[in-house]
Design a protein around this motif. Sequence first.
Motif, mmCIF file in Angstrom:
data_model
loop_
_atom_site.group_PDB
_atom_site.id
_atom_site.type_symbol
_atom_site.label_atom_id
_atom_site.label_comp_id
_atom_site.label_asym_id
_atom_site.label_seq_id
_atom_site.Cartn_x
_atom_site.Cartn_y
_atom_site.Cartn_z
ATOM 1 N N LEU A 82 -2.081 -9.549 -4.471
ATOM 2 C CA LEU A 82 -3.088 -10.096 -5.375
ATOM 3 C C LEU A 82 -3.128 -9.304 -6.677
ATOM 4 O O LEU A 82 -2.765 -8.129 -6.712
ATOM 5 N N ASP A 83 -3.622 -9.946 -7.716
ATOM 6 C CA ASP A 83 -3.768 -9.312 -9.019
ATOM 7 C C ASP A 83 -4.939 -8.336 -8.965
ATOM 8 O O ASP A 83 -6.008 -8.669 -8.450
ATOM 9 N N ARG A 84 -4.722 -7.148 -9.491
ATOM 10 C CA ARG A 84 -5.753 -6.119 -9.482
ATOM 11 C C ARG A 84 -7.034 -6.602 -10.180
ATOM 12 O O ARG A 84 -8.121 -6.112 -9.896
ATOM 13 N N ALA A 89 -15.784 -2.828 -9.300
ATOM 14 C CA ALA A 89 -16.476 -1.657 -8.765
ATOM 15 C C ALA A 89 -17.084 -1.933 -7.391
ATOM 16 O O ALA A 89 -17.119 -1.056 -6.529
ATOM 17 N N GLU A 90 -17.558 -3.173 -7.177
ATOM 18 C CA GLU A 90 -18.152 -3.523 -5.885
ATOM 19 C C GLU A 90 -17.086 -3.698 -4.807
ATOM 20 O O GLU A 90 -17.320 -3.433 -3.639
ATOM 21 N N VAL A 91 -15.941 -4.184 -5.205
ATOM 22 C CA VAL A 91 -14.812 -4.381 -4.293
ATOM 23 C C VAL A 91 -13.623 -3.646 -4.905
ATOM 24 O O VAL A 91 -12.820 -4.230 -5.623
ATOM 25 N N ARG A 114 -3.790 -2.581 1.764
ATOM 26 C CA ARG A 114 -2.748 -1.717 2.330
ATOM 27 C C ARG A 114 -2.023 -0.893 1.268
ATOM 28 O O ARG A 114 -1.532 0.191 1.554
ATOM 29 N N GLU A 115 -1.926 -1.439 0.039
ATOM 30 C CA GLU A 115 -1.169 -0.735 -1.002
ATOM 31 C C GLU A 115 -1.659 -1.193 -2.365
ATOM 32 O O GLU A 115 -2.031 -2.355 -2.559
ATOM 33 N N VAL A 116 -1.687 -0.251 -3.312
ATOM 34 C CA VAL A 116 -2.007 -0.563 -4.702
ATOM 35 C C VAL A 116 -0.857 -0.020 -5.541
ATOM 36 O O VAL A 116 -0.551 1.177 -5.495
ATOM 37 N N ALA A 117 -0.178 -0.905 -6.274
ATOM 38 C CA ALA A 117 0.954 -0.506 -7.119
ATOM 39 C C ALA A 117 0.834 -1.227 -8.453
ATOM 40 O O ALA A 117 1.038 -2.443 -8.524
ATOM 41 N N GLY A 118 0.449 -0.498 -9.486
ATOM 42 C CA GLY A 118 0.281 -1.114 -10.803
ATOM 43 C C GLY A 118 -0.808 -2.162 -10.750
ATOM 44 O O GLY A 118 -1.928 -1.891 -10.325
ATOM 45 N N SER A 120 -0.596 -4.858 -8.890
ATOM 46 C CA SER A 120 -0.457 -5.591 -7.630
ATOM 47 C C SER A 120 -1.193 -4.858 -6.511
ATOM 48 O O SER A 120 -1.026 -3.661 -6.320
ATOM 49 N N VAL A 121 -2.003 -5.621 -5.780
ATOM 50 C CA VAL A 121 -2.736 -5.075 -4.636
ATOM 51 C C VAL A 121 -2.275 -5.843 -3.400
ATOM 52 O O VAL A 121 -2.374 -7.070 -3.354
ATOM 53 N N THR A 122 -1.758 -5.121 -2.402
ATOM 54 C CA THR A 122 -1.301 -5.747 -1.166
ATOM 55 C C THR A 122 -2.467 -5.778 -0.179
ATOM 56 O O THR A 122 -3.035 -4.731 0.154
ATOM 57 N N VAL A 123 -2.821 -6.996 0.261
ATOM 58 C CA VAL A 123 -3.931 -7.169 1.195
ATOM 59 C C VAL A 123 -3.396 -7.813 2.477
ATOM 60 O O VAL A 123 -2.694 -8.820 2.435
ATOM 61 N N ASP A 124 -3.743 -7.204 3.607
ATOM 62 C CA ASP A 124 -3.306 -7.664 4.918
ATOM 63 C C ASP A 124 -4.451 -8.435 5.576
ATOM 64 O O ASP A 124 -5.508 -7.856 5.857
#
Length: 146
Positions: A82-84, A89-91, A114-118, A120-124
Motif C-alpha cells: 500500500l501507499d504510505r 499519526a492515528e494509523v 510487515r515492512e515499510v520501504a520508502g 511502500s507499506v507491506t500489509v499482511d
Amino acid sequence: MVDAISQGSAVTMHFAIKLTDGSVADSTKVNNKPARFVMGDGNLTESFEQCLLGLKAGDAKSFELAPEQAFGQPNPDNIHHLDRMKFNAEVPAEVGTVVAFAQPDGTEIPGIVREVAGDSVTVDFNHPLAGQTVIFDVEIITVGAE
C-alpha cells in the motif's frame, strides 16, 4: 441425563488457543468470560467444532490442530503493498502495527504491517495464526438445547 455436545447444542466453555511453544494466543480465562455459542452457528470453524463433539459438561480436553485444521496456511494473495499516504499519526506505518481496512461491503479486515520501504507499506491480511499448529484447550461448563 448428561447431554453430550452435538450439532445444535448450546455450549458454554472456557478455551485457550496456544502455540506449540506454549505461548497463549487467546484465552477466555483472562477476563473470566466463558464463550457461549451454538454448535453450527459459525462462531467456530468446523475443525474446532469437531473437537467438541461428544464432550460433556465438566470435560476438559486438549487438541492439537495442524494449520490446515486451524487458521490455514498464509495466502500470498493476502499480502498487499500500500501507499504510505494511506497511513497517518492515528494509523502509523510502523512494522507490527495492526490496521483495519474497510472492505467494499463495509466490513473491516485487520492487517499487520510487515515492512515499510520508502513509500511502500507491506500489509499482511492473513490471520495472525495462519501457518501455525495450535493447541486448543477446552473446559466445558454447560451443554444444553438451543
